[in-house]
Each structure stands twice: as structure tokens, then as C-alpha cells.
Design an enzyme around this catalytic site. Structure first.
Site, PDB file in Angstrom:
ATOM      1  N   LYS A   1       6.799  -0.094   0.501  1.00 37.72           N
ATOM      2  CA  LYS A   1       5.490   0.568   0.580  1.00 37.72           C
ATOM      3  C   LYS A   1       5.580   1.784   1.494  1.00 37.72           C
ATOM      4  CE  LYS A   1       3.154  -3.742  -0.448  1.00 37.72           C
ATOM      5  NZ  LYS A   1       2.562  -4.983   0.052  1.00 37.72           N
TER       6      LYS A   1
ATOM      7  N   GLN B   1       0.648  -7.576   5.487  1.00 37.03           N
ATOM      8  CA  GLN B   1       1.528  -8.170   4.477  1.00 37.03           C
ATOM      9  C   GLN B   1       1.372  -9.687   4.461  1.00 37.03           C
ATOM     10  OE1 GLN B   1       3.477  -6.474   2.187  1.00 37.03           O
ATOM     11  NE2 GLN B   1       3.801  -8.511   1.314  1.00 37.03           N
TER      12      GLN B   1
ATOM     13  N   ASP C   1      -5.974  -3.246  -0.084  1.00 34.26           N
ATOM     14  CA  ASP C   1      -5.497  -4.364  -0.915  1.00 34.26           C
ATOM     15  C   ASP C   1      -6.629  -4.920  -1.775  1.00 34.26           C
ATOM     16  OD1 ASP C   1      -2.822  -5.019  -0.943  1.00 34.26           O
ATOM     17  OD2 ASP C   1      -2.895  -6.174   0.933  1.00 34.26           O
TER      18      ASP C   1
END
Ligand code: NAD
Length: 300
Positions: free
Chosen positions: A54, A98, A121
Site C-alpha cells: 500500500k 491493518q 477502508d
């Protein structure tokens, strides 16, 4: 029938190209560089790989990346304090923690702590709710949005089709079913969500025009369970042992590619399918976050 391959590598490259152009035009017009903060707690090797990917993609696209690595024994309160700092920092537009976080940390508390305007997200109930209500102009869940984009850019409209989603996770299955059935030009499919308690799974898969597999079981869906001409999207990423591979393992999806591909009209590979799309859509959400911040009056 021999299936057309839907290449996530190619489609994500075109999405990323557009994202880089948007980042450059935001920088030129407003002097602001879109920025994404990624927090990793612990040393899970797969998570390290995802976080590094990412961060690398951010740099490639002209998005500033702030990577924060915290030790595995970080207390929940410490993580929440880091999130609060990033929430208050106007130079950060997107925040991602994460998953999974270590067991002593309540993941739901973490999700709720992220400012919904920075929740790239799309895990916060406010953003999930907005998407469920059919408003696709805000953040969208990255993996399902990636799947929808693959269908759209391959000229496959879900409208009026029978779609089956295998899996009902909050990250993939549930939002995937919601997006496919949404009352807008990206959706309009008739959707069945199948899960571990579904009886007679084959009844659903054999009648489906589109199948999205997201269950986490290697090569689960077999050729005799799908109809001739079905569109098959494989979200699964499973590591299996392979003595012929350099590092002793290889990635496979939830779909048994060998037996399903000859029956499918379209199919996604693993790797190189949905995986790169997920990151591409995360980058798009980061641009949306930055644009929304500018629309709210951010000037630098
Ligand atoms: P999860 O592990 O949270 O949930 C699995 C789901 O599968 C559950 O809803 C369960 O009910 C269902 N299931 C389990 N066994 C089943 C069976 N026999 N029949 C029907 N349904 C069954 O899943 P997840 O987090 O959505 O991940 C699914 C897979 O997708 C994993 O392989 C994961 O690594 C992968 N994934 C890939 C991406 C990507 O970017 N490509 C993103 C997220 C997840």
C-alpha cells in the site's frame, strides 16, 4: 467454452493511472498532496507485505504515505491515541489500521475511533450505512468496489442477473451483496448470499450468472458446481504448500481455476485478479477523502 480472463493487473493499472492524474491535479490546483496513514500493529508477515504494498502504491501515484509500525504488545489505549493524533492532523486524509490487530485490542473500537471522513477502508458504520442506503459518492468498501469495477470495465452489467456471493464477512461478502443489488447502474442484480450454514449450496451456484467467491477455502468452487457461461470472480487469497515453488508455497483462490475456467464465460485469476483492485480502490478512496477535505475548506 473457454473463459475470458479478467485481468486485475490491467484494470487496476488503468484505475491507478486515473488516480495519479487526480493526485497531480489536486496538487497543482490546491497545493495539497493527498496523504494516507497506514498503521501496522505487530509483525505478522502477511500484514507487513500488505502494508508495504500500500505504501509503495501511494508513492507511485503521488499520494503521501505515512507508515506507522507499532510493537505487538501496544496497548489499545496507545493505538487509539495514535489514531486520535492522525484524526486531528489536517495533512492526513485517510487512515487505515491493518487487520488483524493483536487479540488484546478490540478491533471494533479501532474502527469506531477512526474519523469517518478519513475511513478509507469504509469500515465505519456511518460509511457502511451510507453505502447500504445506495449513496456511492462517499467511501466504498475496497474489495467489493474492486469487483464491481472489474465487471463494469469488462462490459458485464449485473442488472437483472442472478448473482451469488459466497461468504458473508463484513469486509467482503456483505458489502459485495449490497453493491450488486443496489438500485443504481452498478448493481440491480438479484443476489443470494451463501455462507457456512447454507444448505444445498450447489442449488444457488448452478443457477448463478455471476458468482463472487470470498470464503477463504483453497479451490473450493469446482467446475461441476457452476453453470455454462457463468462469470466467476475469485476474491480468495490462500497460501498452499508447493514443493516446486521457490519459497515452498503458492497462492490460490477459492475457485478451482482448472475445472471452472472451461465452463465460465469470464474468470479472474489468482494472483493478479481482485488483489491489485483492492489496493487501487483504496487509493481512490484516499483521493475522495482529500477532495472532501478540500470541499470542507481545507486549504493546505
Ligand atoms: P472470512 O474468513 O471473514 O469469512 C469467510 C466466509 O465464508 C464466512 O462468511 C463463512 O460463512 C463463509 N464460508 C465458510 N465456509 C463456507 C462454506 N463451506 N460454504 C459457504 N460459505 C462458507 O472471509 P473474508 O475476510 O471475506 O475473506 C475471504 C477470502 O477472501 C480469504 O481468502 C481472504 O484472504 C480473501 N480476501 C481477499 C481480498 C483481496 O483483496 N483479494 C480482500 C479480502 C479478503
Amino acid at each position: 467454452m473457454s473463459a475470458n480472463l479478467i485481468s486485475g493487473n490491467e484494470i487496476s493499472a488503468s484505475v491507478n493511472h486515473e488516480t495519479a492524474a487526480e493526485a497531480a491535479s489536486i496538487a497543482a490546483e490546491y497545493g495539497i498532496q493527498p496523504a494516507l496513514a497506514v498503521i501496522l500493529v505487530g509483525e505478522d508477515p502477511a500484514s507487513q507485505v500488505y502494508v508495504n504494498r500500500k505504501a509503495k502504491k501511494c508513492v507511485e501515484l503521488g499520494i503521501r504515505s505515512e507508515k506507522i509500525v507499532l510493537p505487538a504488545d501496544t496497548q489499545e489505549s496507545e493505538l487509539l491515541a495514535v489514531i486520535a493524533r492522525l484524526n486531528a492532523d489536517p495533512s492526513i486524509h485517510g487512515i487505515l489500521v491493518q487487520s488483524p490487530v493483536p487479540k488484546h485490542i478490540d478491533e471494533q473500537k479501532v474502527v469506531l475511533a477512526i474519523d469517518p471522513t478519513k475511513d478509507v477502508d469504509c469500515f465505519h458504520p456511518m460509511n457502511v450505512g451510507r453505502m447500504m442506503l445506495g449513496d456511492f459518492s462517499g467511501f466504498l468498501p475496497c474489495t467489493p468496489w474492486g469487483v464491481i469495477t472489474m465487471l463494469q470495465r469488462s462490459g458485464i452489467s449485473p442488472a437483472g442477473k442472478k448473482a451469488v456471493v459466497l461468504g458473508r464477512s463484513n469486509i467482503v461478502g456483505k458489502p459485495m451483496a449490497a453493491m450488486l443489488s443496489a438500485n443504481n447502474e452498478l448493481g440491480n442484480a438479484t443476489v443470494a448470499t451463501c455462507h457456512s450454514r447454507t444448505k444445498d449450496l450447489e442449488f444457488y451456484t448452478k443457477n448463478a450468472d455471476i458468482i463472487v467467491a470470498a470464503i477463504g477455502i483453497p479451490n473450493f468452487l469446482k467446475g461441476d458446481q457452476v453453470s455454462e457461461g457463468a462469470v466467476i470472480i475469485d476474491v480468495g487469497i490462500n497460501r498452499i504448500a508447493d514443493s516446486a515453488a521457490k519459497n515452498g508455497c503458492r497462492l490460490v483462490g477459492d475457485v478451482d481455476f482448472e475445472s471452472v475456467a472451461p465452463k465460465a464465460s469470464y474468470i479472474t485469476p489468482v494472483p493478479g485478479g481482485v488483489g491489485p483492485m483492492t489496493i487501487a480502490m483504496l487509493m481512490k478512496n484516499t483521493i475522495r477523502a482529500c477532495k472532501a477535505a478540500i470541499a470542507r475548506g481545507q486549504t493546505k
